[in-house]
Design a protein around this motif. Structure first.
Motif, PDB file in Angstrom:
ATOM      1  N   THR A 130       0.918  -1.205  -0.050  1.00 25.53           N
ATOM      2  CA  THR A 130      -0.035   0.099  -0.119  1.00 25.53           C
ATOM      3  C   THR A 130       0.754   1.221  -0.129  1.00 25.53           C
ATOM      4  N   PHE A 131       1.740   1.327   0.873  1.00 26.11           N
ATOM      5  CA  PHE A 131       2.750   2.323   0.858  1.00 26.11           C
ATOM      6  C   PHE A 131       3.619   2.439  -0.290  1.00 26.11           C
ATOM      7  N   THR A 132       4.097   1.508  -0.785  1.00 26.34           N
ATOM      8  CA  THR A 132       4.900   1.342  -1.912  1.00 26.34           C
ATOM      9  C   THR A 132       4.292   1.972  -3.078  1.00 26.34           C
ATOM     10  N   TYR A 133       3.001   1.589  -3.323  1.00 25.71           N
ATOM     11  CA  TYR A 133       2.497   2.128  -4.579  1.00 25.71           C
ATOM     12  C   TYR A 133       2.071   3.557  -4.393  1.00 25.71           C
ATOM     13  N   ILE A 134       1.816   4.202  -3.442  1.00 28.37           N
ATOM     14  CA  ILE A 134       1.655   5.480  -3.068  1.00 28.37           C
ATOM     15  C   ILE A 134       3.099   6.323  -3.589  1.00 28.37           C
ATOM     16  N   LEU A 135       4.326   5.751  -2.913  1.00 23.43           N
ATOM     17  CA  LEU A 135       5.552   6.141  -3.330  1.00 23.43           C
ATOM     18  C   LEU A 135       5.669   6.158  -4.905  1.00 23.43           C
ATOM     19  N   TYR A 136       5.524   5.023  -5.421  1.00 20.25           N
ATOM     20  CA  TYR A 136       5.601   4.810  -6.959  1.00 20.25           C
ATOM     21  C   TYR A 136       4.870   5.943  -7.796  1.00 20.25           C
ATOM     22  N   THR A 137       3.830   6.193  -7.329  1.00 23.09           N
ATOM     23  CA  THR A 137       2.725   7.106  -8.095  1.00 23.09           C
ATOM     24  C   THR A 137       3.244   8.168  -8.054  1.00 23.09           C
ATOM     25  N   TYR A 138       3.901   8.843  -6.726  1.00 25.06           N
ATOM     26  CA  TYR A 138       4.229  10.180  -6.554  1.00 25.06           C
ATOM     27  C   TYR A 138       5.523  10.393  -7.464  1.00 25.06           C
ATOM     28  N   LEU A 139       6.528   9.386  -7.525  1.00 26.77           N
ATOM     29  CA  LEU A 139       7.821   9.611  -8.427  1.00 26.77           C
ATOM     30  C   LEU A 139       7.243   9.452  -9.693  1.00 26.77           C
ATOM     31  N   CYS A 140       6.500   8.646 -10.499  1.00 30.86           N
ATOM     32  CA  CYS A 140       5.879   9.038 -11.611  1.00 30.86           C
ATOM     33  C   CYS A 140       5.468  10.510 -12.044  1.00 30.86           C
ATOM     34  N   VAL A 141       4.678  10.850 -11.060  1.00 31.93           N
ATOM     35  CA  VAL A 141       4.146  12.150 -11.251  1.00 31.93           C
ATOM     36  C   VAL A 141       5.235  13.332 -11.499  1.00 31.93           C
ATOM     37  N   GLN A 142       6.032  13.340 -10.503  1.00 25.50           N
ATOM     38  CA  GLN A 142       7.366  14.076 -10.106  1.00 25.50           C
ATOM     39  C   GLN A 142       8.257  14.067 -11.630  1.00 25.50           C
ATOM     40  N   TYR A 143       8.601  12.718 -12.073  1.00 23.79           N
ATOM     41  CA  TYR A 143       9.839  12.660 -13.302  1.00 23.79           C
ATOM     42  C   TYR A 143       8.804  13.009 -14.465  1.00 23.79           C
ATOM     43  N   GLY A 144       7.537  12.578 -14.419  1.00 29.02           N
ATOM     44  CA  GLY A 144       6.603  13.025 -15.482  1.00 29.02           C
ATOM     45  C   GLY A 144       6.662  14.484 -15.964  1.00 29.02           C
ATOM     46  N   LYS A 145       6.248  15.119 -14.629  1.00 31.61           N
ATOM     47  CA  LYS A 145       6.412  16.649 -14.903  1.00 31.61           C
ATOM     48  C   LYS A 145       7.545  17.333 -15.180  1.00 31.61           C
ATOM     49  N   LYS A 146       8.560  16.567 -14.599  1.00 33.86           N
ATOM     50  CA  LYS A 146       9.911  17.178 -15.023  1.00 33.86           C
ATOM     51  C   LYS A 146      10.321  16.879 -16.485  1.00 33.86           C
ATOM     52  N   GLN A 147       9.809  15.821 -17.200  1.00 33.79           N
ATOM     53  CA  GLN A 147       9.896  15.511 -18.544  1.00 33.79           C
ATOM     54  C   GLN A 147       9.063  16.568 -19.406  1.00 33.79           C
ATOM     55  N   MET A 148       8.064  17.173 -18.870  1.00 31.98           N
ATOM     56  CA  MET A 148       7.408  18.097 -19.222  1.00 31.98           C
ATOM     57  C   MET A 148       7.627  19.430 -19.159  1.00 31.98           C
ATOM     58  N   GLY A 149       8.822  19.774 -18.274  1.00 32.95           N
ATOM     59  CA  GLY A 149       9.479  21.180 -18.118  1.00 32.95           C
ATOM     60  C   GLY A 149       8.566  21.702 -16.927  1.00 32.95           C
ATOM     61  N   LEU A 150       7.866  21.126 -16.170  1.00 31.62           N
ATOM     62  CA  LEU A 150       7.479  21.724 -14.971  1.00 31.62           C
ATOM     63  C   LEU A 150       8.098  21.452 -13.753  1.00 31.62           C
ATOM     64  N   LYS A 151       7.945  22.444 -12.768  1.00 30.24           N
ATOM     65  CA  LYS A 151       8.581  22.430 -11.628  1.00 30.24           C
ATOM     66  C   LYS A 151       7.721  22.562 -10.292  1.00 30.24           C
ATOM     67  N   ASP A 152       6.809  21.766 -10.270  1.00 27.64           N
ATOM     68  CA  ASP A 152       5.856  22.008  -9.229  1.00 27.64           C
ATOM     69  C   ASP A 152       6.499  21.385  -8.141  1.00 27.64           C
TER      70      ASP A 152
END
Length: 482
Positions: free
Chosen positions: A393-415
């Motif tokens: 349960t905790f691992t999937y939360i962590l995995y999703t957050y990292l996908c969002v973070q690196y996905g946004k980085k690829q788009m040039g976003l710095k949230d």
């Protein structure tokens, strides 16, 4: 009558109908098998399935790489042919490695397997693994060519044969027969693909193309194997540290919980090539709009189904009292499974942008976290088997957050962290999810409808959008074609 005829001619509706009928067969057969085998032999059967899953994910990413590469090169017919031939050659090499592993088992054996009475069944598992690798590749090719009948046959053959088999036998004899059903179903599917005449055999084997597949496939393989090992590692840890009966209860629980995921996988499978094709764009603004649309529909639907199942499964367990004590782990498994869907969109975007190395690193890190937390729960907190799933349960939360973070980085976003987290877990889903966790841990059954009620109240617009998209697919089935 005219509308009914149109529905029968709609390839998407017919494909989804066969998938959901198959899932019903799988659900029904899992219950019958669980009852006929009992916790002990169901644990044995669960371990054999665990071995098959290990082989299934250890395909070095060939099928996934070819799937993406064909979509990215769909205009170059000769390159597509070369990709297919080179992929088949790589699977032949992989099959040889499986045969050598079987030879090692024959000569030296594996002591741990004795606990689950594997014996000569391991050779059957290896044969199933080889068939599965080829069928997975050919199935992806047929999907890209929009041939859903053959795809549906491949996905339905084994579950139907398993259902038929489980009516006639029991105990260890049923375990043998179930493996036989897997063999026969995979052979039939392979024949359908070969004689369907849609595989481009006339390509040329190329070392450079093989390197392209392996280079892309390796990181996709690393991503896939680490991601799928997140749940498989939990199964393995439970099989080691707890009794065969406990493992049987957990296998039964996860099988039920996975029904929620299977319901959605049928839809994501047929739209995946189309999504990859759209997400390879360099227009970050249109990508953000598309990802938001995907997540509103897919993730919201997944959570809604999860909350609904919390109400249904306790009622269902009254029909199989032998497994009543598994209710808590079933509910926790459901709430864990829906978190898996939360990464959809950003993870797919990273694949389409050829960032397989990034998602491989994310899944590798997540796997290490998952195993560490699970072992800590067992050795430090001495939890019973049903609470080990909280590690995932905790691992999937962590995995999703990292996908969002690196996905946004690829788009040039710095949230920042707060914005990324709210994009990971919309408050309209997070609030009923937290309520669901608290209700399950409290074991107060009359509160089980509460998460679903809160979900409906907070997600009215998302539910309307889901209905609109379903109508679009029904009325315009070609919307999924490349």
């Amino acid at each position: 009558m005219g509308k009914i005829k149109l529905l029968f001619k709609n390839k998407v509706i017919m494909y989804l109908a066969t998938r959901y009928l198959t899932y019903f067969f799988q659900f029904l057969s899992s219950i019958i098998i669980a009852v006929k085998l009992g916790p002990y032999y169901f644990g044995v059967w669960g371990f054999l399935l665990l071995l098959i899953n290990y082989f299934r994910i250890s395909n070095f990413g060939v099928s996934n790489a070819v799937n993406i590469l064909i979509v990215q090169n769909k205009e170059n017919e000769q390159k597509v042919k070369n990709l297919v031939v080179s992929a088949l050659a790589s699977l032949a090499i992989l099959s040889l490695m499986i045969i050598l592993f079987a030879l090692y088992y024959y000569l030296f054996g594996i002591a741990f397997f004795q606990k689950y009475e594997v014996g000569v069944l391991f050779y059957v598992v290896c044969f199933i693994a080889i068939l599965t690798h080829f069928n997975t590749l050919l199935m992806n090719i047929y999907r890209i060519k929009n041939r859903l009948f053959e795809v549906a046959f491949q996905q339905s053959a084994v579950p139907i044969l398993v259902l038929i088999t489980c009516f006639f036998l029991k105990d260890k004899t049923l375990v043998y027969a179930l493996l036989g059903a897997h063999v026969v179903g995979n052979i039939l599917a392979l024949l359908i693909f070969v004689f369907g005449k849609k595989i481009p055999w006339k390509g040329s084997f190329s070392i450079s193309v093989l390197k392209t597949i392996i280079n892309k496939g390796f990181f996709l393989f690393l991503y896939n194997i680490c991601f799928y090992l997140i749940i498989v590692s939990i199964k393995t840890i439970i099989s080691i540290y707890y009794s065969v009966e406990d493992f049987g209860f957990f296998t039964f629980s996860y099988s039920l919980a996975n029904v929620v995921l299977l319901f959605l996988q049928a839809l994501t499978f047929i739209v995946f090539p189309k999504i990859i094709d759209k997400l390879k764009s360099e227009d970050s603004q249109s990508i953000q709009i598309l990802i938001k649309s995907i997540r509103v529909s897919y993730v919201s639907l997944a959570f809604g189904l999860g909350f609904l199942s919390l109400i249904i499964f306790p009622i269902f367990l009254e029909l199989v009292p032998k497994y009543e004590q598994a209710l808590t782990v079933i509910q926790l498994s459901v709430l864990t499974v829906v978190l898996y869907t939360n990464s959809f969109g950003y993870g797919t975007y990273l694949m389409a942008q050829n960032k397989e190395k990034t998602i491989a690193k994310i899944s590798s890190f997540a796997l290490l976290v998952n195993i560490s937390i699970a072992l800590t729960l067992i050795h430090v907190f001495k939890v019973t088997y049903e609470y080990v799933i909280l590690a995932t349960t905790f691992t999937y939360i962590l995995y999703t957050y990292l996908c969002v973070q690196y996905g946004k980085k690829q788009m040039g976003l710095k949230d920042g962290f707060a914005k990324n987290f709210t994009d990971c877990f919309q408050l309209s889903l997070l609030i009923p999810y937290i309520i669901a966790i608290l209700v399950v841990l409290s074991s107060i059954k009359w509160l089980l409808p509460l998460p679903l009620i809160v979900y409906v109240l907070l997600n009215k617009n998302a539910i309307k959008e889901i209905i609109i998209k379903i109508k679009t697919i029904i009325n315009r089935p070609n919307v999924i074609d490349l």
